[in-house]
Design an enzyme around this catalytic site. Structure first.
Site, PDB file in Angstrom:
ATOM      1  N   TRP A 110       0.835  -1.214   0.000  1.00 20.44           N
ATOM      2  CA  TRP A 110       0.000   0.000   0.000  1.00 20.44           C
ATOM      3  C   TRP A 110       0.859   1.250   0.000  1.00 20.44           C
ATOM      4  O   TRP A 110       0.530   2.235  -0.672  1.00 20.44           O
ATOM      5  CB  TRP A 110      -1.000  -0.023   1.151  1.00 20.44           C
ATOM      6  CG  TRP A 110      -2.035  -1.082   0.942  1.00 20.44           C
ATOM      7  CD1 TRP A 110      -2.229  -2.207   1.687  1.00 20.44           C
ATOM      8  CD2 TRP A 110      -2.998  -1.152  -0.137  1.00 20.44           C
ATOM      9  NE1 TRP A 110      -3.260  -2.954   1.151  1.00 20.44           N
ATOM     10  CE2 TRP A 110      -3.743  -2.337   0.037  1.00 20.44           C
ATOM     11  CE3 TRP A 110      -3.300  -0.327  -1.212  1.00 20.44           C
ATOM     12  CZ2 TRP A 110      -4.775  -2.715  -0.834  1.00 20.44           C
ATOM     13  CZ3 TRP A 110      -4.322  -0.693  -2.091  1.00 20.44           C
ATOM     14  CH2 TRP A 110      -5.042  -1.877  -1.894  1.00 20.44           C
ATOM     15  N   ASP A 151      -2.289   6.525   6.227  1.00 22.92           N
ATOM     16  CA  ASP A 151      -3.303   5.647   5.629  1.00 22.92           C
ATOM     17  C   ASP A 151      -3.659   4.605   6.688  1.00 22.92           C
ATOM     18  O   ASP A 151      -2.955   3.620   6.864  1.00 22.92           O
ATOM     19  CB  ASP A 151      -2.742   4.981   4.366  1.00 22.92           C
ATOM     20  CG  ASP A 151      -3.711   3.952   3.776  1.00 22.92           C
ATOM     21  OD1 ASP A 151      -4.807   3.745   4.340  1.00 22.92           O
ATOM     22  OD2 ASP A 151      -3.348   3.353   2.737  1.00 22.92           O
ATOM     23  N   LYS A 192     -12.728  -2.193   5.985  1.00 20.68           N
ATOM     24  CA  LYS A 192     -11.969  -3.087   6.862  1.00 20.68           C
ATOM     25  C   LYS A 192     -12.519  -3.052   8.289  1.00 20.68           C
ATOM     26  O   LYS A 192     -12.955  -4.060   8.805  1.00 20.68           O
ATOM     27  CB  LYS A 192     -10.491  -2.697   6.856  1.00 20.68           C
ATOM     28  CG  LYS A 192      -9.694  -3.286   5.701  1.00 20.68           C
ATOM     29  CD  LYS A 192      -9.591  -2.409   4.506  1.00 20.68           C
ATOM     30  CE  LYS A 192      -8.940  -3.098   3.328  1.00 20.68           C
ATOM     31  NZ  LYS A 192      -8.075  -2.203   2.562  1.00 20.68           N
TER      32      LYS A 192
HETATM   33  C1  LIG Z   1      -7.536  -1.753   1.475  1.00 21.80           C
HETATM   34  C2  LIG Z   1      -6.480  -0.707   1.580  1.00 21.80           C
HETATM   35  C3  LIG Z   1      -6.369   0.322   0.638  1.00 21.80           C
HETATM   36  C4  LIG Z   1      -7.271   0.408  -0.577  1.00 21.80           C
HETATM   37  O1  LIG Z   1      -8.532   0.759  -0.200  1.00 21.80           O
HETATM   38  P1  LIG Z   1      -9.698   1.028  -1.294  1.00 21.80           P
HETATM   39  O2  LIG Z   1     -10.782   1.548  -0.420  1.00 21.80           O
HETATM   40  O3  LIG Z   1      -9.987  -0.284  -1.933  1.00 21.80           O
HETATM   41  O4  LIG Z   1      -9.178   2.021  -2.257  1.00 21.80           O
HETATM   42  C5  LIG Z   1      -5.388   1.271   0.825  1.00 21.80           C
HETATM   43  N1  LIG Z   1      -4.558   1.212   1.880  1.00 21.80           N
HETATM   44  C6  LIG Z   1      -4.632   0.243   2.805  1.00 21.80           C
HETATM   45  C7  LIG Z   1      -3.679   0.234   3.955  1.00 21.80           C
HETATM   46  C8  LIG Z   1      -5.595  -0.753   2.677  1.00 21.80           C
HETATM   47  O5  LIG Z   1      -5.685  -1.731   3.601  1.00 21.80           O
END
Ligand SMILES: *Cc1c(COP(=O)(O)O)cnc(C)c1O
Length: 360
Positions: free
Chosen positions: A102, A172, A196
């Site tokens: 990521w 993030d 998540k």
């Molecule tokens: C799942 C995830 C993403 C991507 O998320 P989307 O909502 O599918 O764009 C980005 N960063 C992390 C750390 C993630 O776990």
């Protein structure tokens, strides 16, 4: 039908009590004769739902008054571009920590807008650890410092908050938000896809310090400007109303369960159960450095990869699904967010013990 244990990294398992409450309220919310999905986002019922969700989130996370809470769309992936568009503020470069898949995606996108200074990387060891802060080469002129406190794929979590002086810290938090208390005031901006640990896919949460707003790069579309959403209470256009409603139910449930301190306690107990089993085993292995072992996403490999498919099949036989690991790590990955009950982790550990007896 019985619920199964869903170890998916996302969209992930949701609290059963939230699903049941949503079911009870589905066709006729609080006697108003319609579902939340059918309400005008400008009507007083829906505006109340969203305001309550925000208030509950602010209370749960202790979000200071000088931070805006934005309910957006486009996923965390859209934030990879929106962060530089909004936070460069006339500067030419930004700092990024590279701890996994990521981080890499965030870096790749930021490079379209500015020079990216990678302050440190753990790619040398297949992203199995996080570089300590004293190994970071921070640039005091950077517009911001971006990092990924929990790498969902590699299962690498950073439990300390980086010190970046006056340079805003951007995180993030897609797969760690709400799993434990954090000090929001240490951050310039926090973002997370909801699917998540918050609620359904389709909602993206942004928490941003208000002095960082209103300085977008030339040509930034109105919809990609945080200020647009901050000034319109996330109602400049139609927000993802049903996803926000479900997230609001999750926030209320977390509050009722004792808030994020209680979540951390439960999450540590669940993770410990699984890591103890991994450490006691000669058949299963955790690839992650002990100090960076994620509380939320736990990858592990089998001594003999030819057994992977049989393990997945046996797991399914015991009502456990979505354990297959990401191709970059191999083996298995158990995502055990807030909504995964400890019974799910215990069921997994029991299978691991039986499987090792048979194949070890
Ligand atoms: C799942 C995830 C993403 C991507 O998320 P989307 O909502 O599918 O764009 C980005 N960063 C992390 C750390 C993630 O776990």
């Amino acid at each position: 039908m019985e619920r199964i244990f869903n170890f998916s990294a996302g969209p992930a398992t949701l609290p059963q009590e939230v699903l049941e409450l949503a079911r009870d309220e589905l066709a006729n919310w609080h006697g108003c004769g319609m579902s939340v999905m059918e309400m005008s986002h400008r009507g007083k019922e829906y505006m109340g739902i969203q305001a309550e969700a925000e208030a509950d989130l602010r209370e749960l996370m202790g979000i200071p008054a000088n931070y805006k809470v934005l309910f957006l769309q486009g996923g965390a992936s859209s934030q990879f571009a929106m962060v530089p568009m909004n936070l460069l503020r006339g500067k030419a470069s930004a700092d990024y920590l590279n701890t996994g898949e990521w981080s890499k995606k965030a870096i790749k996108e930021a490079k379209k807008y500015c020079a990216v200074n990678v302050v440190a990387s753990s790619e040398d060891k297949n992203f199995s650890y996080a570089p300590a802060q004293d190994a970071w080469k921070l640039d005091p002129n950077a517009a911001y410092v971006h990092y990924t406190p929990n790498e969902t794929i590699g299962g690498v979590e950073i439990f300390w908050t980086p010190q970046t002086g006056d340079v805003p810290l951007v995180a993030d938090m897609s797969s760690t938000i709400l799993s434990r208390p954090i000090d929001v005031s240490k951050f310039g901006l926090i973002y997370a896809g909801a699917q998540k640990n918050i609620g359904p896919a389709g909602l993206t949460l942004v928490i941003v310090r208000d002095d960082l707003l209103g300085q977008t790069i030339n040509g930034t579309p109105t919809m990609f400007d945080y200020k647009t959403h901050a000034e319109n209470e996330s109602m400049y256009n139609t927000p993802p109303t049903y996803a926000i409603y479900i997230a609001g139910l999750v926030f209320k449930m977390l509050k009722a369960k004792g808030g994020l301190a209680a979540m951390e306690k439960a999450n540590r107990a669940k993770a410990q159960l699984l890591y103890d089993a991994l450490d006691a085993s000669r058949f299963f292995n955790s690839p992650v450095a002990p100090e960076n072992r994620s509380l939320m996403n736990i990858p592990f490999t089998l001594k003999n990869a030819v057994c992977d498919d049989e393990f997945l099949k046996d797991a399914k036989g015991r009502s456990m699904v979505q354990l297959k690991g990401h191709r970059s790590v191999g083996g298995m990955r158990a995502s055990i967010y807030n909504a995964m009950p400890i019974e799910g982790v215990q069921t997994l550990v029991n299978l691991m013990k039986d499987f090792e007896k048979k194949h070890g």
